[in-house]
Write a protein that holds these residues in place. Sequence first.
Motif, PDB file in Angstrom:
ATOM      1  N   GLY A 140       2.448  18.869 -43.044  1.00 45.58           N
ATOM      2  CA  GLY A 140       1.222  18.608 -42.306  1.00 45.58           C
ATOM      3  C   GLY A 140       1.185  17.193 -41.761  1.00 45.58           C
ATOM      4  N   LEU A 141       0.878  17.041 -40.484  1.00 44.36           N
ATOM      5  CA  LEU A 141       0.820  15.736 -39.823  1.00 44.36           C
ATOM      6  C   LEU A 141      -0.479  15.626 -39.040  1.00 44.36           C
ATOM      7  N   ALA A 142      -1.034  14.411 -39.001  1.00 44.68           N
ATOM      8  CA  ALA A 142      -2.251  14.162 -38.232  1.00 44.68           C
ATOM      9  C   ALA A 142      -2.191  12.765 -37.642  1.00 44.68           C
ATOM     10  N   LEU A 143      -2.789  12.606 -36.458  1.00 43.46           N
ATOM     11  CA  LEU A 143      -2.934  11.292 -35.826  1.00 43.46           C
ATOM     12  C   LEU A 143      -4.405  10.911 -35.826  1.00 43.46           C
ATOM     13  N   VAL A 144      -4.664   9.646 -36.152  1.00 42.72           N
ATOM     14  CA  VAL A 144      -6.019   9.110 -36.192  1.00 42.72           C
ATOM     15  C   VAL A 144      -6.058   7.912 -35.249  1.00 42.72           C
ATOM     16  N   ASP A 145      -7.099   7.825 -34.413  1.00 42.08           N
ATOM     17  CA  ASP A 145      -7.167   6.724 -33.457  1.00 42.08           C
ATOM     18  C   ASP A 145      -7.753   5.472 -34.096  1.00 42.08           C
ATOM     19  N   ALA A 146      -7.936   4.442 -33.287  1.00 38.04           N
ATOM     20  CA  ALA A 146      -8.418   3.153 -33.794  1.00 38.04           C
ATOM     21  C   ALA A 146      -9.838   3.224 -34.323  1.00 38.04           C
TER      22      ALA A 146
ATOM     23  N   ILE B 181      -3.671  17.147 -34.790  1.00 38.32           N
ATOM     24  CA  ILE B 181      -3.017  17.617 -36.015  1.00 38.32           C
ATOM     25  C   ILE B 181      -1.989  18.662 -35.614  1.00 38.32           C
ATOM     26  N   ASN B 182      -0.955  18.811 -36.425  1.00 37.46           N
ATOM     27  CA  ASN B 182       0.066  19.808 -36.090  1.00 37.46           C
ATOM     28  C   ASN B 182      -0.329  21.181 -36.652  1.00 37.46           C
ATOM     29  N   PRO B 183       0.309  22.244 -36.186  1.00 40.02           N
ATOM     30  CA  PRO B 183      -0.068  23.590 -36.637  1.00 40.02           C
ATOM     31  C   PRO B 183       0.027  23.786 -38.146  1.00 40.02           C
ATOM     32  N   ALA B 184       1.019  23.125 -38.797  1.00 36.01           N
ATOM     33  CA  ALA B 184       1.168  23.295 -40.246  1.00 36.01           C
ATOM     34  C   ALA B 184      -0.074  22.821 -40.984  1.00 36.01           C
ATOM     35  N   LEU B 185      -0.615  21.673 -40.589  1.00 32.26           N
ATOM     36  CA  LEU B 185      -1.817  21.151 -41.252  1.00 32.26           C
ATOM     37  C   LEU B 185      -3.042  21.987 -40.876  1.00 32.26           C
ATOM     38  N   ALA B 186      -3.124  22.403 -39.612  1.00 33.92           N
ATOM     39  CA  ALA B 186      -4.259  23.238 -39.198  1.00 33.92           C
ATOM     40  C   ALA B 186      -4.306  24.530 -40.001  1.00 33.92           C
ATOM     41  N   GLU B 187      -3.126  25.102 -40.275  1.00 38.44           N
ATOM     42  CA  GLU B 187      -3.075  26.341 -41.054  1.00 38.44           C
ATOM     43  C   GLU B 187      -3.518  26.107 -42.484  1.00 38.44           C
ATOM     44  N   ARG B 188      -3.062  25.004 -43.080  1.00 38.79           N
ATOM     45  CA  ARG B 188      -3.450  24.717 -44.472  1.00 38.79           C
ATOM     46  C   ARG B 188      -4.953  24.489 -44.598  1.00 38.79           C
ATOM     47  N   LEU B 189      -5.544  23.827 -43.576  1.00 37.15           N
ATOM     48  CA  LEU B 189      -6.967  23.497 -43.634  1.00 37.15           C
ATOM     49  C   LEU B 189      -7.846  24.568 -42.986  1.00 37.15           C
ATOM     50  N   GLU B 190      -7.204  25.597 -42.432  1.00 36.80           N
ATOM     51  CA  GLU B 190      -7.915  26.692 -41.776  1.00 36.80           C
ATOM     52  C   GLU B 190      -8.806  26.183 -40.646  1.00 36.80           C
ATOM     53  N   LEU B 191      -8.249  25.255 -39.854  1.00 33.30           N
ATOM     54  CA  LEU B 191      -8.972  24.659 -38.742  1.00 33.30           C
ATOM     55  C   LEU B 191      -8.278  24.996 -37.427  1.00 33.30           C
ATOM     56  N   GLY B 192      -9.032  25.023 -36.333  1.00 37.20           N
ATOM     57  CA  GLY B 192      -8.445  25.179 -35.014  1.00 37.20           C
ATOM     58  C   GLY B 192      -7.871  23.855 -34.537  1.00 37.20           C
TER      59      GLY B 192
ATOM     60  N   LEU C  78      -0.752   7.423 -38.546  1.00 33.30           N
ATOM     61  CA  LEU C  78      -0.110   8.721 -38.742  1.00 33.30           C
ATOM     62  C   LEU C  78      -0.294   9.105 -40.201  1.00 33.30           C
ATOM     63  N   LEU C  79      -0.808  10.315 -40.437  1.00 35.91           N
ATOM     64  CA  LEU C  79      -0.996  10.838 -41.789  1.00 35.91           C
ATOM     65  C   LEU C  79       0.012  11.950 -42.039  1.00 35.91           C
ATOM     66  N   GLU C  80       0.742  11.827 -43.134  1.00 40.15           N
ATOM     67  CA  GLU C  80       1.662  12.888 -43.566  1.00 40.15           C
ATOM     68  C   GLU C  80       1.061  13.513 -44.815  1.00 40.15           C
ATOM     69  N   VAL C  81       0.721  14.785 -44.741  1.00 43.07           N
ATOM     70  CA  VAL C  81      -0.069  15.450 -45.780  1.00 43.07           C
ATOM     71  C   VAL C  81       0.791  16.459 -46.530  1.00 43.07           C
ATOM     72  N   HIS C  82       0.921  16.260 -47.843  1.00 42.40           N
ATOM     73  CA  HIS C  82       1.659  17.191 -48.701  1.00 42.40           C
ATOM     74  C   HIS C  82       0.654  17.878 -49.624  1.00 42.40           C
ATOM     75  N   VAL C  83       0.323  19.115 -49.328  1.00 42.99           N
ATOM     76  CA  VAL C  83      -0.645  19.861 -50.133  1.00 42.99           C
ATOM     77  C   VAL C  83      -0.020  20.202 -51.476  1.00 42.99           C
ATOM     78  N   LEU C  84      -0.765  19.971 -52.550  1.00 42.91           N
ATOM     79  CA  LEU C  84      -0.277  20.208 -53.902  1.00 42.91           C
ATOM     80  C   LEU C  84      -0.704  21.586 -54.388  1.00 42.91           C
ATOM     81  N   ALA C  85       0.149  22.173 -55.221  1.00 44.72           N
ATOM     82  CA  ALA C  85      -0.230  23.431 -55.862  1.00 44.72           C
ATOM     83  C   ALA C  85      -1.426  23.185 -56.769  1.00 44.72           C
ATOM     84  N   GLN C  86      -2.324  24.137 -56.831  1.00 47.69           N
ATOM     85  CA  GLN C  86      -3.528  23.983 -57.636  1.00 47.69           C
ATOM     86  C   GLN C  86      -3.204  24.146 -59.116  1.00 47.69           C
ATOM     87  N   PRO C  87      -3.875  23.384 -60.004  1.00 49.01           N
ATOM     88  CA  PRO C  87      -3.619  23.491 -61.443  1.00 49.01           C
ATOM     89  C   PRO C  87      -3.870  24.895 -61.963  1.00 49.01           C
ATOM     90  N   LEU C  88      -3.178  25.199 -63.030  1.00 43.03           N
ATOM     91  CA  LEU C  88      -3.385  26.500 -63.676  1.00 43.03           C
ATOM     92  C   LEU C  88      -4.780  26.575 -64.268  1.00 43.03           C
TER      93      LEU C  88
END
Length: 335
Positions: free
Chosen positions: A16-22, A29-40, A101-111
Motif C-alpha cells: 500500500g502506497l499513498a502520497l500526502v501534499d504539503a 493512493i495506489n489500488p493495493a491500499l484502496a483495496e485494503r481500506l475499502e476506499l475508492g 510518501l507513505l508505505e503501508v504494511h497492514v498487519l494480521a489481526q491478533p488471535l
Amino acid sequence: MNDRAWRTWAAQMATGLALVDAELRLSWINPALAERLELGLRNVVGQPLDLLLREPDALAQAARVLKEQRPAQWRGISLAVVGAREITADIALQPFEDGLLLEVHVLAQPLSNSSPLSATLRGFAHEVKNPLAGLRGAAQLLQRRVDNADLRALAGLIIDEADRLGALANRLLHHDGTVRLGPVNIHQLLGRLTDLLQAESSPPQLRHDYDPSVPDLLGDADRLQQVLLNLARNALEAGARTLTLRTRIEHGLNLGERVLRMALRVDVIDDGTGVPAALRDTLFQPLVSGRVDGSGLGLALSREIAHEHGGELRCASRPGETVFSLYLPLERAHD
C-alpha cells in the motif's frame, strides 16, 4: 523516472502506497491500499490524512517529518476502514517532492480468545508424544552403536530436540496460561538453530548479522526456540536458499496501545518465493497455509508465543525477500 511513470509503477505494487501534499491532505493512493481500506481511488483525493489515521497525534508527527525532511517509522498504527472498522499497520514515511510518501504494511489481526488454536494444539500434542518417544529411543541406539563422532553428535541433537518437543507437548497438554521465564541468550538460541539447519540434507546458506551488545532477555527458551525453528522451516519450505539471522535493539517500539522502552528484534530473512498476497492479512491465523500439505499451525503458534512474552511477530514480504521480525521486550529483564 518521471511522475507519470512512477505512478504507473506504484499502481502495480502489492504494498500500500499513498502520497500526502504539503497541507497533509491525501493526493493519491495506489489500488493495493484502496483495496485494503475499502476506499475508492478518487474519493480520497483532497481528504485530510486523519481520514485514515485513528492515532491522536499522527498529524503532528507527520507535520514534523515534513518540516524536518527526515524519514520516520510508525508501528502498530490504527487505520480507519469503511464501516467504522479498524485495521492495524506499520507505516514508513519519507519526504517526497513537496509532501510525503507513505508505505503501508497492514498487519494480521491478533488471535481472538475464541481461537481454536489452543484446542487444536493440545490434540496435536497428544498425538505426537508416542512418535517422539520412538524417535528418541532410536537416536539413543544409534548414538551407542556408531563410532563416528560427528554421527554421535547428530544423534545427540535428535535426542535433545525430541526432549524439547516432548516437554513442549506436555506443557501444551497441561497449559496453565503462564510462560516459564528465565534468562535467555538469544544468540545461543540462534546458534542452536544454525546447528539444526546445518544438519539438513541440503542446508541453506546462512548469514549472521548480530548486535553483540544485545543483553539476555527474560523468556521461555524452549518456546522461543520453537518460534525460530518455525520461521526457518517456513523459509525453507518457501524455496529459500539463503537465510539471514539478524538481531537488533529497538527503543520506543509501538505495539498498538503499548510502547516498549527497549525491545529485541530478531529478523529471519529469506530469499524464497514470498508470502502470497491472498494470505497476507490472515497469515498468522490458525489453519491458514500457502502449501497444500501445510498444517497452518506454525505461524499461529509462533505469534501466540510472542504475545505470551509481551512481544509481537510481524512479516514483510515480496518475492525474493521475506522478513519475519520477532519483537521481545527487554525492559522486564532489567527493571
